[in-house]
Design an enzyme around this catalytic site. Sequence first.
Site, PDB file in Angstrom:
ATOM      1  N   CYS A  24      -0.468   4.065   2.218  1.00 59.83           N
ATOM      2  CA  CYS A  24      -0.228   3.820   3.648  1.00 59.83           C
ATOM      3  C   CYS A  24       1.220   4.102   4.038  1.00 59.83           C
ATOM      4  O   CYS A  24       1.482   4.680   5.099  1.00 59.83           O
ATOM      5  CB  CYS A  24      -0.538   2.366   4.001  1.00 59.83           C
ATOM      6  SG  CYS A  24      -2.154   1.768   3.499  1.00 59.83           S
ATOM      7  N   ASP A  25       2.173   3.669   3.215  1.00 59.06           N
ATOM      8  CA  ASP A  25       3.562   3.574   3.674  1.00 59.06           C
ATOM      9  C   ASP A  25       4.571   4.429   2.931  1.00 59.06           C
ATOM     10  O   ASP A  25       5.766   4.380   3.244  1.00 59.06           O
ATOM     11  CB  ASP A  25       4.012   2.102   3.603  1.00 59.06           C
ATOM     12  CG  ASP A  25       3.208   1.216   4.539  1.00 59.06           C
ATOM     13  OD1 ASP A  25       2.724   1.733   5.557  1.00 59.06           O
ATOM     14  OD2 ASP A  25       3.074   0.009   4.256  1.00 59.06           O
ATOM     15  N   CYS A  32       0.843  -1.204   0.000  1.00 60.96           N
ATOM     16  CA  CYS A  32       0.000   0.000   0.000  1.00 60.96           C
ATOM     17  C   CYS A  32       0.875   1.249   0.000  1.00 60.96           C
ATOM     18  O   CYS A  32       1.445   1.619   1.025  1.00 60.96           O
ATOM     19  CB  CYS A  32      -0.914  -0.002   1.224  1.00 60.96           C
ATOM     20  SG  CYS A  32      -1.970   1.457   1.337  1.00 60.96           S
TER      21      CYS A  32
END
Length: 315
Positions: free
Chosen positions: A138-139, A135
């Site tokens: 997300c990261d 992701c």
Amino acid sequence: MSKVYDVIVLGAGPAGLAAGLYAGRSRLSTLVIEKGKDGGQIAITDDIENYPGQIVEGESGPSLIARMTQQCEKFGVERASDVINEVHLDGDIKVLKSAKAEYQSKTVIIATGAFARPIGCKGEKEFMGKGVSYCATCDANFFEDFEVYVVGGGDSAVEEAMYLTKFARKVTIIHRRDELRAAKSIQEKAFKNEKLHFMWDTVVEEVGGDGILSEMTVKNVKTGELTKIVADEDDGMFGVFGFIGTLPNSKIYEGTGLEMDERGYIPTDADMHTNIPGVFAAGDIRVKSLRQVVTAAADGAIAATQAEKYINELK
């Protein structure tokens, strides 16, 4: 005779726990069934920075989920650790069966999620959340000014790779073919991006490192040649993002009359209704454009609210 619940929630990720919370606060008899650990995909995320209103420094997926679980317990939500292997969703009472029990409910909220299709290399499982991610949204922040590698060649892989160029100093797409499968319009943008590089005819064989991802072995599928990639000495690590698709946890619903798309995702309307009355879907299991903790939680809240409305209309 089995207890007939108002709401049974299948899955205890952010969508399922949010649904449980809202159903519990509405004084509906609620059961959340989860076959493993609470949290779903977020449970393997070490750090979270994009959940609105987050006030806990160094928030992790497990710590956020632990608080969600406690909230459900506070409002009387019952829990069952079980694997459902048979579902009957038609009729006023829905029946869910496992090897050890039968559960009945007026409504069912399906929140069994989806999982990233694994890259399929040695060491992948050990380095999830420690350099291996699925992701970018997300990261990406955790790899600012580092090198990252993106595995895949479709629309998602190329779009996520371009997104990562906003953070990483260099992004390399690793693709098993000699051309991308992404739409031509996406490819045109990608090839113009100076921070984006390509490693053709290549697959990842193994990832490794001393506690954090810093080594990777790749193989040329045409020549069979193996190449070892080592992180820059000043960095000490790099990131590998897998974007070769996701798989919904929906196989159990095949043949039940529940509508699913060609990939197994469940279509819903804006209020999480499926094609079966009293059955709702929330989170990553449903057809949607963004799969994040915040959207999953919102889905769960809406599904529980609509379940309450459905029950009231039955009276």
